[in-house]
Design a protein around this motif. Sequence first.
Motif, PDB file in Angstrom:
ATOM      1  N   LEU A 120       0.831  -1.203   0.000  1.00 56.96           N
ATOM      2  CA  LEU A 120       0.000   0.000   0.000  1.00 56.96           C
ATOM      3  C   LEU A 120       0.867   1.255   0.000  1.00 56.96           C
ATOM      4  N   ALA A 121       1.954   1.232   0.748  1.00 56.63           N
ATOM      5  CA  ALA A 121       2.851   2.384   0.776  1.00 56.63           C
ATOM      6  C   ALA A 121       3.542   2.551  -0.571  1.00 56.63           C
ATOM      7  N   GLN A 122       3.932   1.459  -1.192  1.00 57.30           N
ATOM      8  CA  GLN A 122       4.527   1.544  -2.525  1.00 57.30           C
ATOM      9  C   GLN A 122       3.565   2.192  -3.510  1.00 57.30           C
ATOM     10  N   LEU A 123       2.329   1.725  -3.500  1.00 58.59           N
ATOM     11  CA  LEU A 123       1.346   2.251  -4.451  1.00 58.59           C
ATOM     12  C   LEU A 123       1.077   3.733  -4.201  1.00 58.59           C
ATOM     13  N   GLU A 124       0.988   4.116  -2.935  1.00 53.97           N
ATOM     14  CA  GLU A 124       0.760   5.528  -2.617  1.00 53.97           C
ATOM     15  C   GLU A 124       1.899   6.393  -3.147  1.00 53.97           C
ATOM     16  N   LEU A 125       3.128   5.929  -2.990  1.00 53.06           N
ATOM     17  CA  LEU A 125       4.276   6.702  -3.452  1.00 53.06           C
ATOM     18  C   LEU A 125       4.306   6.795  -4.975  1.00 53.06           C
ATOM     19  N   LEU A 126       4.055   5.687  -5.645  1.00 54.55           N
ATOM     20  CA  LEU A 126       4.090   5.667  -7.109  1.00 54.55           C
ATOM     21  C   LEU A 126       2.996   6.540  -7.705  1.00 54.55           C
ATOM     22  N   THR A 127       1.807   6.452  -7.165  1.00 52.52           N
ATOM     23  CA  THR A 127       0.700   7.241  -7.712  1.00 52.52           C
ATOM     24  C   THR A 127       0.868   8.725  -7.374  1.00 52.52           C
ATOM     25  N   ALA A 128       1.457   9.031  -6.214  1.00 56.18           N
ATOM     26  CA  ALA A 128       1.713  10.430  -5.865  1.00 56.18           C
ATOM     27  C   ALA A 128       2.684  11.080  -6.846  1.00 56.18           C
ATOM     28  N   ALA A 129       3.536  10.254  -7.448  1.00 55.94           N
ATOM     29  CA  ALA A 129       4.492  10.755  -8.444  1.00 55.94           C
ATOM     30  C   ALA A 129       3.879  10.810  -9.844  1.00 55.94           C
ATOM     31  N   GLY A 130       2.580  10.496  -9.964  1.00 51.71           N
ATOM     32  CA  GLY A 130       1.882  10.669 -11.222  1.00 51.71           C
ATOM     33  C   GLY A 130       1.608   9.415 -12.018  1.00 51.71           C
ATOM     34  N   LEU A 131       1.949   8.244 -11.479  1.00 55.28           N
ATOM     35  CA  LEU A 131       1.746   7.004 -12.227  1.00 55.28           C
ATOM     36  C   LEU A 131       0.360   6.432 -11.932  1.00 55.28           C
ATOM     37  N   PRO A 132      -0.465   6.176 -12.952  1.00 58.28           N
ATOM     38  CA  PRO A 132      -1.791   5.594 -12.703  1.00 58.28           C
ATOM     39  C   PRO A 132      -1.668   4.199 -12.087  1.00 58.28           C
ATOM     40  N   PRO A 133      -2.552   3.831 -11.170  1.00 59.39           N
ATOM     41  CA  PRO A 133      -2.429   2.527 -10.499  1.00 59.39           C
ATOM     42  C   PRO A 133      -2.517   1.338 -11.438  1.00 59.39           C
ATOM     43  N   HIS A 134      -3.213   1.458 -12.577  1.00 61.77           N
ATOM     44  CA  HIS A 134      -3.317   0.308 -13.473  1.00 61.77           C
ATOM     45  C   HIS A 134      -2.003   0.035 -14.205  1.00 61.77           C
ATOM     46  N   ARG A 135      -1.005   0.877 -14.013  1.00 65.25           N
ATOM     47  CA  ARG A 135       0.320   0.616 -14.559  1.00 65.25           C
ATOM     48  C   ARG A 135       1.298   0.179 -13.466  1.00 65.25           C
ATOM     49  N   VAL A 136       0.753  -0.357 -12.378  1.00 67.00           N
ATOM     50  CA  VAL A 136       1.564  -0.834 -11.258  1.00 67.00           C
ATOM     51  C   VAL A 136       1.171  -2.267 -10.923  1.00 67.00           C
ATOM     52  N   SER A 137       2.168  -3.106 -10.738  1.00 65.79           N
ATOM     53  CA  SER A 137       1.964  -4.455 -10.200  1.00 65.79           C
ATOM     54  C   SER A 137       2.698  -4.539  -8.869  1.00 65.79           C
ATOM     55  N   ILE A 138       1.972  -4.867  -7.814  1.00 71.18           N
ATOM     56  CA  ILE A 138       2.569  -4.983  -6.481  1.00 71.18           C
ATOM     57  C   ILE A 138       3.004  -6.440  -6.273  1.00 71.18           C
ATOM     58  N   GLY A 139       4.278  -6.627  -6.020  1.00 70.58           N
ATOM     59  CA  GLY A 139       4.855  -7.964  -6.025  1.00 70.58           C
ATOM     60  C   GLY A 139       4.695  -8.754  -4.739  1.00 70.58           C
ATOM     61  N   HIS A 140       4.770 -10.068  -4.900  1.00 74.65           N
ATOM     62  CA  HIS A 140       4.871 -11.034  -3.802  1.00 74.65           C
ATOM     63  C   HIS A 140       3.678 -10.993  -2.839  1.00 74.65           C
ATOM     64  N   GLN A 141       2.505 -10.699  -3.367  1.00 75.29           N
ATOM     65  CA  GLN A 141       1.336 -10.616  -2.501  1.00 75.29           C
ATOM     66  C   GLN A 141       0.841 -11.988  -2.046  1.00 75.29           C
ATOM     67  N   ASP A 142       1.309 -13.054  -2.698  1.00 75.20           N
ATOM     68  CA  ASP A 142       0.958 -14.393  -2.216  1.00 75.20           C
ATOM     69  C   ASP A 142       1.714 -14.754  -0.948  1.00 75.20           C
ATOM     70  N   LEU A 143       2.672 -13.916  -0.518  1.00 74.32           N
ATOM     71  CA  LEU A 143       3.368 -14.132   0.751  1.00 74.32           C
ATOM     72  C   LEU A 143       2.709 -13.376   1.901  1.00 74.32           C
ATOM     73  N   LEU A 144       1.690 -12.587   1.583  1.00 78.18           N
ATOM     74  CA  LEU A 144       0.976 -11.805   2.586  1.00 78.18           C
ATOM     75  C   LEU A 144      -0.425 -12.384   2.760  1.00 78.18           C
ATOM     76  N   ASP A 145      -0.672 -12.990   3.877  1.00 76.70           N
ATOM     77  CA  ASP A 145      -1.972 -13.612   4.146  1.00 76.70           C
ATOM     78  C   ASP A 145      -2.932 -12.559   4.691  1.00 76.70           C
ATOM     79  N   ASP A 146      -3.336 -11.650   3.808  1.00 74.35           N
ATOM     80  CA  ASP A 146      -4.205 -10.546   4.197  1.00 74.35           C
ATOM     81  C   ASP A 146      -5.100 -10.180   3.019  1.00 74.35           C
TER      82      ASP A 146
END
Length: 331
Positions: free
Chosen positions: A180-206
């Motif tokens: 979530l922090a990665q996405l907030e930083l990337l989008t704050a810099a002007g990158l649309p969220p659909h151009r972001v893939s957040i990695g290794h989410q299968d290691l987070l049981d949430d």
Amino acid sequence: MNELLQTVAGPLPVSAVRGPVLAHEHLALDLTRGADRAATLTPGHRAAITEELAALRREFGLSLVIELTCRGMGRDVAGMARIAADASVAVVAATGWYYEPFHPEELSRTSAERLARTLVGEIERGCGGSGIRPGVIGEVGSHGDLPSEPEARTLRAAALAATATGLSVATHAQFGRGGLAQLELLTAAGLPPHRVSIGHQDLLDDPAVHRELAASGAYIAFDTVGKESYQSDRVRLRLLLALLASGFADRALLSCDVSRHGYLVSEGGMGYGHLFRSFLPRLRAAGVDEETIDGVTRRNPLRFLTGRDGPAPAAGGRPADGPAQPAGPPR
């Protein structure tokens, strides 16, 4: 939106990718630190890697590998190009910086804007004088719930370079944390969220975090499939099914993240094909239909790479004579 993918062999039309895509893999890297000397995929492993990919092309129609080895990770784009040519599987190379323990010293003295110019130079002219251009930015990393200051600068640099060039950004979220922090930083810099893939989410049981990321429009990478020492595939399957049931089938990406030679089939490991031979059959047994499987293994990664924020490329059959060829030479 890009209608061409930049591969190590040159531009490739999106419509030519008719088989599945591995969304996060490594074909050549060196992550050795301290006593860990096994986190490598060297030229000595190239023949085994080539044979694995060629076998997956023949058996499952594998069409494309997104290779996320970036700067500071032992990237070898010329080696990737040889593997791609010999296996007849398209490969997309990457640029960017991994998480802080792998940062070169000069990053501590460099602004995000200057780092972005370095990435844009590789994207426009090629990596290290090779003429081979990256087609994605990643795996740009952080560890912990919040990026460190150097990690925040490299993430911002990735976003700035992405907005300047039209490429998308794939992240490394250590053990799935901090997405979530990665996405907030990337989008704050002007990158649309659909151009972001957040990695290794299968290691987070949430599942709640997965839903929040997906609802924003970002892609959720379940990209360590088969790495049982980190997380069981039983848990991965449960998390993926929860994401699909929440209506986010168009946000999921799948891969195995082969990141050391011990994972190769030739050395008794799970290999790049674990996704196809083990995990997808379990997904089908859980009631997931072929249209959805084509989405998570082909249409979604293509939409991510191209920056398409709408209908996915139309489904196609498996290639009859190997993958389509690039549209032209490397630029």
